[in-house]
Design a protein around this motif. Sequence first.
Motif, PDB file in Angstrom:
ATOM      1  N   SER A  95       0.751  -1.255   0.031  1.00 45.59           N
ATOM      2  CA  SER A  95       0.054   0.014  -0.188  1.00 45.59           C
ATOM      3  C   SER A  95       0.773   1.238  -0.033  1.00 45.59           C
ATOM      4  CB  SER A  95      -0.924  -0.141   1.079  1.00 45.59           C
ATOM      5  OG  SER A  95      -0.181  -0.088   2.320  1.00 45.59           O
ATOM      6  N   CYS A  96       2.083   1.203   0.485  1.00 44.21           N
ATOM      7  CA  CYS A  96       2.776   2.471   0.789  1.00 44.21           C
ATOM      8  C   CYS A  96       3.345   2.820  -0.762  1.00 44.21           C
ATOM      9  CB  CYS A  96       4.169   2.009   1.756  1.00 44.21           C
ATOM     10  SG  CYS A  96       5.011   0.732   0.992  1.00 44.21           S
ATOM     11  N   ILE A  97       3.589   1.880  -1.655  1.00 49.40           N
ATOM     12  CA  ILE A  97       3.846   2.006  -3.039  1.00 49.40           C
ATOM     13  C   ILE A  97       2.700   2.553  -3.746  1.00 49.40           C
ATOM     14  CG2 ILE A  97       4.852   1.152  -5.133  1.00 49.40           C
ATOM     15  CD1 ILE A  97       5.453  -1.312  -3.550  1.00 49.40           C
ATOM     16  N   GLU A  98       1.576   2.270  -3.731  1.00 46.26           N
ATOM     17  CA  GLU A  98       0.489   2.838  -4.262  1.00 46.26           C
ATOM     18  C   GLU A  98       0.155   4.236  -3.961  1.00 46.26           C
ATOM     19  OE1 GLU A  98      -2.319   1.571  -6.379  1.00 46.26           O
ATOM     20  OE2 GLU A  98      -0.795   0.665  -7.398  1.00 46.26           O
ATOM     21  N   ARG A  99       0.175   4.249  -2.409  1.00 48.55           N
ATOM     22  CA  ARG A  99      -0.312   5.702  -1.834  1.00 48.55           C
ATOM     23  C   ARG A  99       0.623   6.810  -2.435  1.00 48.55           C
ATOM     24  NH1 ARG A  99      -3.545   6.698   1.316  1.00 48.55           N
ATOM     25  NH2 ARG A  99      -4.059   4.623   1.937  1.00 48.55           N
ATOM     26  N   LEU A 100       1.763   6.430  -2.758  1.00 48.94           N
ATOM     27  CA  LEU A 100       2.703   7.547  -3.384  1.00 48.94           C
ATOM     28  C   LEU A 100       2.728   7.739  -4.983  1.00 48.94           C
ATOM     29  CD1 LEU A 100       5.898   6.999  -1.069  1.00 48.94           C
ATOM     30  CD2 LEU A 100       4.094   8.828  -0.878  1.00 48.94           C
ATOM     31  N   GLY A 101       1.717   6.857  -5.573  1.00 45.14           N
ATOM     32  CA  GLY A 101       1.545   7.245  -6.972  1.00 45.14           C
ATOM     33  C   GLY A 101       2.634   6.228  -7.549  1.00 45.14           C
ATOM     34  N   ALA A 102       3.321   5.360  -6.984  1.00 43.89           N
ATOM     35  CA  ALA A 102       4.143   4.521  -7.720  1.00 43.89           C
ATOM     36  C   ALA A 102       3.696   3.208  -7.959  1.00 43.89           C
ATOM     37  CB  ALA A 102       5.488   4.413  -6.807  1.00 43.89           C
ATOM     38  N   LYS A 103       4.204   2.275  -8.556  1.00 43.11           N
ATOM     39  CA  LYS A 103       3.653   1.116  -9.248  1.00 43.11           C
ATOM     40  C   LYS A 103       4.243  -0.012  -8.621  1.00 43.11           C
ATOM     41  CE  LYS A 103       3.326  -1.664 -13.565  1.00 43.11           C
ATOM     42  NZ  LYS A 103       3.870  -1.952 -14.813  1.00 43.11           N
ATOM     43  N   TYR A 320      -1.029 -15.678   4.387  1.00 43.62           N
ATOM     44  CA  TYR A 320      -2.343 -14.811   4.047  1.00 43.62           C
ATOM     45  C   TYR A 320      -3.153 -15.446   3.120  1.00 43.62           C
ATOM     46  CZ  TYR A 320       0.726 -11.588   6.314  1.00 43.62           C
ATOM     47  OH  TYR A 320       1.432 -11.019   7.297  1.00 43.62           O
ATOM     48  N   PRO A 321      -4.378 -15.428   3.274  1.00 38.99           N
ATOM     49  CA  PRO A 321      -5.326 -16.247   2.403  1.00 38.99           C
ATOM     50  C   PRO A 321      -5.530 -15.553   0.816  1.00 38.99           C
ATOM     51  CG  PRO A 321      -6.472 -14.674   3.801  1.00 38.99           C
ATOM     52  CD  PRO A 321      -5.215 -14.862   4.064  1.00 38.99           C
ATOM     53  N   VAL A 322      -5.131 -14.170   0.565  1.00 40.61           N
ATOM     54  CA  VAL A 322      -5.355 -13.771  -0.623  1.00 40.61           C
ATOM     55  C   VAL A 322      -3.988 -12.831  -0.827  1.00 40.61           C
ATOM     56  CG1 VAL A 322      -6.914 -12.095  -1.989  1.00 40.61           C
ATOM     57  CG2 VAL A 322      -8.093 -13.318  -0.247  1.00 40.61           C
ATOM     58  N   PRO A 323      -3.424 -13.196  -1.860  1.00 42.56           N
ATOM     59  CA  PRO A 323      -2.077 -12.560  -2.120  1.00 42.56           C
ATOM     60  C   PRO A 323      -2.530 -10.988  -2.637  1.00 42.56           C
ATOM     61  CG  PRO A 323      -2.363 -14.612  -3.431  1.00 42.56           C
ATOM     62  CD  PRO A 323      -3.671 -14.360  -2.837  1.00 42.56           C
ATOM     63  N   MET A 324      -1.551 -10.005  -2.562  1.00 36.98           N
ATOM     64  CA  MET A 324      -1.782  -8.699  -2.950  1.00 36.98           C
ATOM     65  C   MET A 324      -2.283  -8.527  -4.509  1.00 36.98           C
ATOM     66  SD  MET A 324      -1.852  -7.136  -0.127  1.00 36.98           S
ATOM     67  CE  MET A 324      -2.147  -8.753   1.057  1.00 36.98           C
ATOM     68  N   HIS A 325      -1.866  -9.572  -5.420  1.00 35.44           N
ATOM     69  CA  HIS A 325      -2.364  -9.054  -6.659  1.00 35.44           C
ATOM     70  C   HIS A 325      -3.655  -9.636  -6.881  1.00 35.44           C
ATOM     71  CE1 HIS A 325      -1.123 -13.270  -6.845  1.00 35.44           C
ATOM     72  NE2 HIS A 325      -1.787 -13.537  -7.849  1.00 35.44           N
ATOM     73  N   GLN A 326      -4.145 -10.422  -5.893  1.00 34.85           N
ATOM     74  CA  GLN A 326      -5.535 -10.573  -6.106  1.00 34.85           C
ATOM     75  C   GLN A 326      -6.420  -9.632  -5.084  1.00 34.85           C
ATOM     76  OE1 GLN A 326      -5.357 -14.936  -5.236  1.00 34.85           O
ATOM     77  NE2 GLN A 326      -4.979 -15.050  -7.444  1.00 34.85           N
ATOM     78  N   GLN A 327      -6.145  -8.812  -4.666  1.00 37.90           N
ATOM     79  CA  GLN A 327      -6.827  -7.900  -3.942  1.00 37.90           C
ATOM     80  C   GLN A 327      -7.849  -6.956  -4.617  1.00 37.90           C
ATOM     81  OE1 GLN A 327      -7.264  -8.169  -0.651  1.00 37.90           O
ATOM     82  NE2 GLN A 327      -5.610  -9.691   0.145  1.00 37.90           N
ATOM     83  N   CYS A 329      -8.500  -3.778  -4.227  1.00 38.62           N
ATOM     84  CA  CYS A 329      -7.938  -2.500  -4.253  1.00 38.62           C
ATOM     85  C   CYS A 329      -6.607  -2.463  -5.151  1.00 38.62           C
ATOM     86  CB  CYS A 329      -7.600  -1.811  -2.923  1.00 38.62           C
ATOM     87  SG  CYS A 329      -6.279  -2.773  -2.006  1.00 38.62           S
ATOM     88  N   PHE A 330      -6.009  -3.430  -5.384  1.00 31.47           N
ATOM     89  CA  PHE A 330      -4.913  -3.560  -6.292  1.00 31.47           C
ATOM     90  C   PHE A 330      -5.309  -4.234  -7.662  1.00 31.47           C
ATOM     91  CE2 PHE A 330      -2.485  -4.055  -2.089  1.00 31.47           C
ATOM     92  CZ  PHE A 330      -2.014  -2.686  -2.103  1.00 31.47           C
ATOM     93  N   ALA A 331      -6.623  -4.368  -8.192  1.00 32.64           N
ATOM     94  CA  ALA A 331      -6.946  -4.988  -9.321  1.00 32.64           C
ATOM     95  C   ALA A 331      -6.552  -4.065 -10.665  1.00 32.64           C
ATOM     96  CB  ALA A 331      -8.519  -5.004  -9.273  1.00 32.64           C
ATOM     97  N   HIS A 332      -6.149  -3.211 -10.383  1.00 30.13           N
ATOM     98  CA  HIS A 332      -5.606  -2.567 -11.834  1.00 30.13           C
ATOM     99  C   HIS A 332      -3.966  -2.648 -11.956  1.00 30.13           C
ATOM    100  CE1 HIS A 332      -5.111   0.091  -8.150  1.00 30.13           C
ATOM    101  NE2 HIS A 332      -4.038   0.582  -8.517  1.00 30.13           N
ATOM    102  N   VAL A 333      -3.389  -3.265 -10.864  1.00 27.70           N
ATOM    103  CA  VAL A 333      -2.088  -3.544 -11.022  1.00 27.70           C
ATOM    104  C   VAL A 333      -1.721  -4.533 -12.132  1.00 27.70           C
ATOM    105  CG1 VAL A 333       0.085  -3.970  -9.822  1.00 27.70           C
ATOM    106  CG2 VAL A 333      -1.538  -2.785  -8.644  1.00 27.70           C
TER     107      VAL A 333
END
Length: 383
Positions: A95-103, A320-327, A329-333
Amino acid sequence: MADEPNVPLLDVGRGNAPLRQEMLAAIGEVIDSGRFLYGPDVSALENEIATLSQVDHAIGCASGSDALLLALMALDIGPGDEVIVPSFTFFASVSCIERLGAKPVFVDILPDTFNINHRAIEAAITPATRAIIPVHLFGQCAAIDKICQIGEKHGIAIIEDAAQAIASAYHSRPAGSWGRIGCFSFYPTKNLGGMGDGGMMTTNDPQIADRLRLLSSHGMRPRYHHRALGINSRLDTFQAAVLRVKLKHLPEATVSRQKNATRYRDMLQAADLHKHFTLPKLDPNAYHVWNQYSIRVPDGQRDAVREHLASHGVGSEIYYPVPMHQQECFAHVAVQPGSLPETERAAKEILNLPIFPELQESEQERVVSVLRGFFQGRQKAAA
Ligand SMILES: *Cc1c(COP(=O)(O)O)cnc(C)c1O
């Protein structure tokens, strides 16, 4: 078995109870001093964590999540920049990456340690890559020596997410001392857990240390003159006072976690359960501090095993049950489908068992006997 007491996943009360008087005295001193922010316990804890992590500077902040955010801010990471990170981690690593507008650019994990696959990092580097965030998951360092070599070769900063790995090491060098910045969390379930939120950043670079301090206090220097777009993120004196009491006992607590891990391995092997599960693997270069004891349950049986444990009063968790790329809020990544197979398999198979320092041998026996009961029950059902 119904009359046996439950085995919790974690019981913070057992660790805190013996320190109650000492902590009350420490809190009392803070009340009397009136210095609730930037009190003497904060700088004392910063010095103690710097010594423990063998770095020149440690800077307190409000949480492990803020430590990661401030680390990226200190490196001026923002829109147009890419940051390499595992997807199999807690939300805050990403989330820290996305919050700063980075990818965020996700790299798969190694199946044995659950840590980022260092051999897959170079293929993910582009001209836009500014940082790599290896996560020392469950208390065991990623291959941080190799990762730092890659960073050096390509001129990319390494930010260690050591939230779960305080006092761990790789090749005898502490977590948080390898990268440009190390990030720690004092969330109550972490190995050094406070009574609320708290975090710490470590670095050997005096300019970065100064920048982290500035950014964590509104970018303000002197008072009411703002040089940078900082945030308000401080470790408060109450937390620091409590953490200093607990830090004195961290070495014994770490040894207890290690003892519990060895005991699980011996018990699970003696019960022949290592044929049904994959036990945690130790990287021989790592000094593992066992924030979590993570087994793999293959063949789609993980959730049934977890329900069986719960129905017999044994706590467990899925980190963790759901990896970040399947969350959501990160669907656009953008992620190539099927490019993170070990991440997705780990999320389906992982099961975390109780491992806190005060866990009793009899409780571990209970956990193992309930696990054995699951497979005996299945064999009977199949016969
Ligand atoms: C706990 C944790 C964080 C965040 O720490 P907080 O203090 O809860 O904000 C970041 N990364 C990892 C891997 C964590 O486990």
